[in-house]
Write an enzyme that holds these catalytic residues in place. Structure first.
Site, PDB file in Angstrom:
ATOM      1  N   GLU A 267      18.148  -7.900 -80.581  1.00 43.95           N
ATOM      2  CA  GLU A 267      17.094  -7.152 -81.282  1.00 43.95           C
ATOM      3  C   GLU A 267      17.021  -7.552 -82.753  1.00 43.95           C
ATOM      4  O   GLU A 267      15.937  -7.667 -83.321  1.00 43.95           O
ATOM      5  CB  GLU A 267      17.358  -5.645 -81.137  1.00 43.95           C
ATOM      6  CG  GLU A 267      17.154  -5.173 -79.692  1.00 43.95           C
ATOM      7  CD  GLU A 267      17.625  -3.745 -79.459  1.00 43.95           C
ATOM      8  OE1 GLU A 267      18.772  -3.420 -79.829  1.00 43.95           O
ATOM      9  OE2 GLU A 267      16.844  -2.952 -78.900  1.00 43.95           O
TER      10      GLU A 267
ATOM     11  N   GLU B  20      22.173  -3.208 -72.353  1.00 53.54           N
ATOM     12  CA  GLU B  20      22.439  -1.786 -72.577  1.00 53.54           C
ATOM     13  C   GLU B  20      22.548  -0.998 -71.273  1.00 53.54           C
ATOM     14  O   GLU B  20      23.312  -0.058 -71.151  1.00 53.54           O
ATOM     15  CB  GLU B  20      21.334  -1.177 -73.451  1.00 53.54           C
ATOM     16  CG  GLU B  20      21.400  -1.583 -74.918  1.00 53.54           C
ATOM     17  CD  GLU B  20      20.668  -2.867 -75.255  1.00 53.54           C
ATOM     18  OE1 GLU B  20      20.320  -3.636 -74.320  1.00 53.54           O
ATOM     19  OE2 GLU B  20      20.437  -3.129 -76.448  1.00 53.54           O
TER      20      GLU B  20
HETATM   21  C1  HXC Z   1      32.245  -3.471 -80.009  1.00 52.00           C
HETATM   22  C2  HXC Z   1      32.700  -5.503 -79.069  1.00 52.00           C
HETATM   23  C3  HXC Z   1      31.355  -5.663 -78.675  1.00 52.00           C
HETATM   24  C4  HXC Z   1      30.439  -4.620 -79.022  1.00 52.00           C
HETATM   25  C5  HXC Z   1      32.451  -7.392 -78.018  1.00 52.00           C
HETATM   26  N1  HXC Z   1      33.343  -6.596 -78.638  1.00 52.00           N
HETATM   27  N2  HXC Z   1      31.238  -6.842 -78.015  1.00 52.00           N
HETATM   28  N3  HXC Z   1      33.131  -4.425 -79.727  1.00 52.00           N
HETATM   29  N4  HXC Z   1      30.917  -3.550 -79.686  1.00 52.00           N
HETATM   30  N5  HXC Z   1      29.131  -4.692 -78.740  1.00 52.00           N
HETATM   31  C6  HXC Z   1      34.772  -6.845 -78.837  1.00 52.00           C
HETATM   32  C7  HXC Z   1      35.550  -6.680 -77.552  1.00 52.00           C
HETATM   33  O1  HXC Z   1      35.832  -5.329 -77.300  1.00 52.00           O
HETATM   34  C8  HXC Z   1      36.797  -7.488 -77.852  1.00 52.00           C
HETATM   35  O2  HXC Z   1      37.648  -6.724 -78.676  1.00 52.00           O
HETATM   36  C9  HXC Z   1      36.257  -8.628 -78.706  1.00 52.00           C
HETATM   37  O3  HXC Z   1      34.992  -8.193 -79.214  1.00 52.00           O
HETATM   38  C10 HXC Z   1      36.021  -9.894 -77.877  1.00 52.00           C
HETATM   39  O4  HXC Z   1      35.210  -9.563 -76.766  1.00 52.00           O
HETATM   40  P1  HXC Z   1      35.604  -9.893 -75.242  1.00 52.00           P
HETATM   41  O5  HXC Z   1      34.879  -8.915 -74.392  1.00 52.00           O
HETATM   42  O6  HXC Z   1      37.084  -9.962 -75.095  1.00 52.00           O
HETATM   43  O7  HXC Z   1      35.015 -11.359 -75.100  1.00 52.00           O
HETATM   44  P2  HXC Z   1      34.438 -12.064 -73.788  1.00 52.00           P
HETATM   45  O8  HXC Z   1      35.335 -11.770 -72.604  1.00 52.00           O
HETATM   46  O9  HXC Z   1      34.202 -13.485 -74.168  1.00 52.00           O
HETATM   47  O10 HXC Z   1      33.043 -11.351 -73.487  1.00 52.00           O
HETATM   48  C11 HXC Z   1      31.993 -11.479 -74.415  1.00 52.00           C
HETATM   49  C12 HXC Z   1      30.881 -10.450 -74.107  1.00 52.00           C
HETATM   50  C13 HXC Z   1      31.457  -9.055 -74.019  1.00 52.00           C
HETATM   51  C14 HXC Z   1      30.189 -10.839 -72.781  1.00 52.00           C
HETATM   52  C15 HXC Z   1      29.836 -10.582 -75.229  1.00 52.00           C
HETATM   53  O11 HXC Z   1      32.249  -8.815 -75.194  1.00 52.00           O
HETATM   54  C16 HXC Z   1      30.448  -7.962 -73.926  1.00 52.00           C
HETATM   55  O12 HXC Z   1      29.897  -7.726 -72.861  1.00 52.00           O
HETATM   56  N6  HXC Z   1      30.197  -7.248 -75.041  1.00 52.00           N
HETATM   57  C17 HXC Z   1      29.300  -6.123 -75.072  1.00 52.00           C
HETATM   58  C18 HXC Z   1      27.863  -6.573 -74.998  1.00 52.00           C
HETATM   59  C19 HXC Z   1      26.916  -5.386 -74.988  1.00 52.00           C
HETATM   60  O13 HXC Z   1      26.940  -4.565 -74.077  1.00 52.00           O
HETATM   61  N7  HXC Z   1      26.091  -5.273 -76.003  1.00 52.00           N
HETATM   62  C20 HXC Z   1      25.101  -4.207 -76.146  1.00 52.00           C
HETATM   63  C21 HXC Z   1      25.693  -3.095 -76.921  1.00 52.00           C
HETATM   64  S1  HXC Z   1      24.615  -1.706 -76.988  1.00 52.00           S
HETATM   65  P3  HXC Z   1      39.217  -6.596 -78.377  1.00 52.00           P
HETATM   66  O14 HXC Z   1      39.702  -5.647 -79.430  1.00 52.00           O
HETATM   67  O15 HXC Z   1      39.360  -6.135 -76.991  1.00 52.00           O
HETATM   68  O16 HXC Z   1      39.730  -8.014 -78.556  1.00 52.00           O
HETATM   69  C22 HXC Z   1      23.502  -2.100 -78.158  1.00 52.00           C
HETATM   70  C23 HXC Z   1      22.453  -1.065 -78.365  1.00 52.00           C
HETATM   71  C24 HXC Z   1      21.615  -1.385 -79.529  1.00 52.00           C
HETATM   72  O17 HXC Z   1      23.523  -3.112 -78.769  1.00 52.00           O
HETATM   73  C25 HXC Z   1      20.717  -0.248 -79.812  1.00 52.00           C
HETATM   74  C26 HXC Z   1      20.270  -0.213 -81.232  1.00 52.00           C
HETATM   75  C27 HXC Z   1      21.358   0.028 -82.193  1.00 52.00           C
END
Ligand code: HXC
Length: 258
Positions: A112, A132
């Site tokens: 976004e 999301e």
């Molecule tokens: C907080 C996050 C994060 C996030 C990753 N991390 N994404 N922390 N918020 N959105 C952290 C993980 O917890 C982890 O911390 C470290 O970053 C590395 O991530 P991994 O998961 O270990 O890496 P990998 O296995 O390579 O996977 C990458 C990934 C995955 C596919 C991107 O991290 C993931 O699915 N992240 C979330 C993506 C997501 O759902 N985004 C949308 C969020 S909601 P530790 O401490 O464990 O090492 C959103 C709403 C917006 O954005 C609305 C408006 C504000």
């Protein structure tokens, strides 16, 4: 000014913001959003800056809003504070051209934020998505709106309803990004593109940005009139006179940005 979650640099007439929370794949926590707002204020107040680049790391532009920070919010927290309008929309309201240089993950709020920028330049490693739904919520910073306008209803629905990621090639094919470049030249290409924009008249590039952006808000008739009036207004600029005079005299224009 000093920032905790971003690196801010000036490269000639270009302002560069590098998201820098590698431990969380640049997840967009509140402090990071505040930092971006501060850097954009700084760049907008600096007449020397005529284009801006926002980039992340090799692994991630940004993996979304910070899920761990959001996890304990309740309805009244987000409703009362109008989460996310404060700060987040600062990117969209920037009047100078902003390029998102995206490598790796641009997910959720990361996708976004890239879409709030004016041009997305993607590395061949870029992955875009609105996951999301997989964590029980929906996009809240434009994912259902800007993505739909960029790639059309069917693909936007598929991405928002399944969380499927789009690679760089698909993103270019479907109009989400302007261009795909090799990952190791992403920043150079983004700075080159920003430098090119910065070489033109600043008020003129701002008028281009305003005019193209209005096409999302207006009917065609209103948009065409808005564009025509903005075109007319360039005739009040010294740079318009200089640009046309330089063409006739077969020389490079010397824009003074007024
Ligand atoms: C907080 C996050 C994060 C996030 C990753 N991390 N994404 N922390 N918020 N959105 C952290 C993980 O917890 C982890 O911390 C470290 O970053 C590395 O991530 P991994 O998961 O270990 O890496 P990998 O296995 O390579 O996977 C990458 C990934 C995955 C596919 C991107 O991290 C993931 O699915 N992240 C979330 C993506 C997501 O759902 N985004 C949308 C969020 S909601 P530790 O401490 O464990 O090492 C959103 C709403 C917006 O954005 C609305 C408006 C504000």
């Amino acid at each position: 000014m000093s920032y905790e979650n971003i690196i801010v640099e000036v490269k000639d007439n270009v302002g560069l913001i590098t998201l820098n929370r590698p431990q969380a794949l640049n997840a967009l926590c509140a402090a990071l959003i505040t930092d971006i707002g501060g850097a954009l204020d700084q760049f907008e107040n600096d007449d020397n800056i005529r284009a801006i680049v926002i980039t992340g790391s090799e692994r991630a532009f940004a993996a979304g809003a910070d899920i761990k920070e959001m996890a304990d919010y309740d309805y009244m927290d987000v409703y009362k504070n109008d989460f996310i309008t404060k700060g987040w929309t600062r990117v969209a309201s920037c009047r100078k051209p902003v390029i998102a240089a995206v490598a790796g993950f641009a997910l959720g709020g990361g996708c976004e934020m890239a879409m709030m920028c004016d041009i997305i330049l993607a590395a061949d490693t870029a992955k875009f998505g609105q996951p999301e739904i997989t964590i029980g919520t929906i996009p809240g910073a434009g994912g259902t709106q800007r993505l739909t306008r960029a790639v059309g209803k069917s693909k936007a629905m598929e991405m928002c309803l399944t969380g499927r990621m789009m690679d760089a090639e698909e993103a270019e094919r479907s109009g989400l990004v302007a261009r795909v470049v090799p990952a190791d030249s992403l920043l150079d290409e983004a700075l080159k593109l920003a430098g090119k924009i910065a070489s033109f008249s600043a008020p003129v590039s701002m008028k281009v940005k305003e005019s193209v952006s209005k096409s999302y808000e207006m009917t065609l008739t209103e948009g065409l009139m808005f564009e025509r009036r903005e075109f007319h207004s360039t005739f009040a600029l010294d740079d318009r006179a200089e640009g046309m005079k330089a063409f006739a005299e077969k020389r490079k224009p010397d824009f003074k940005h007024r």
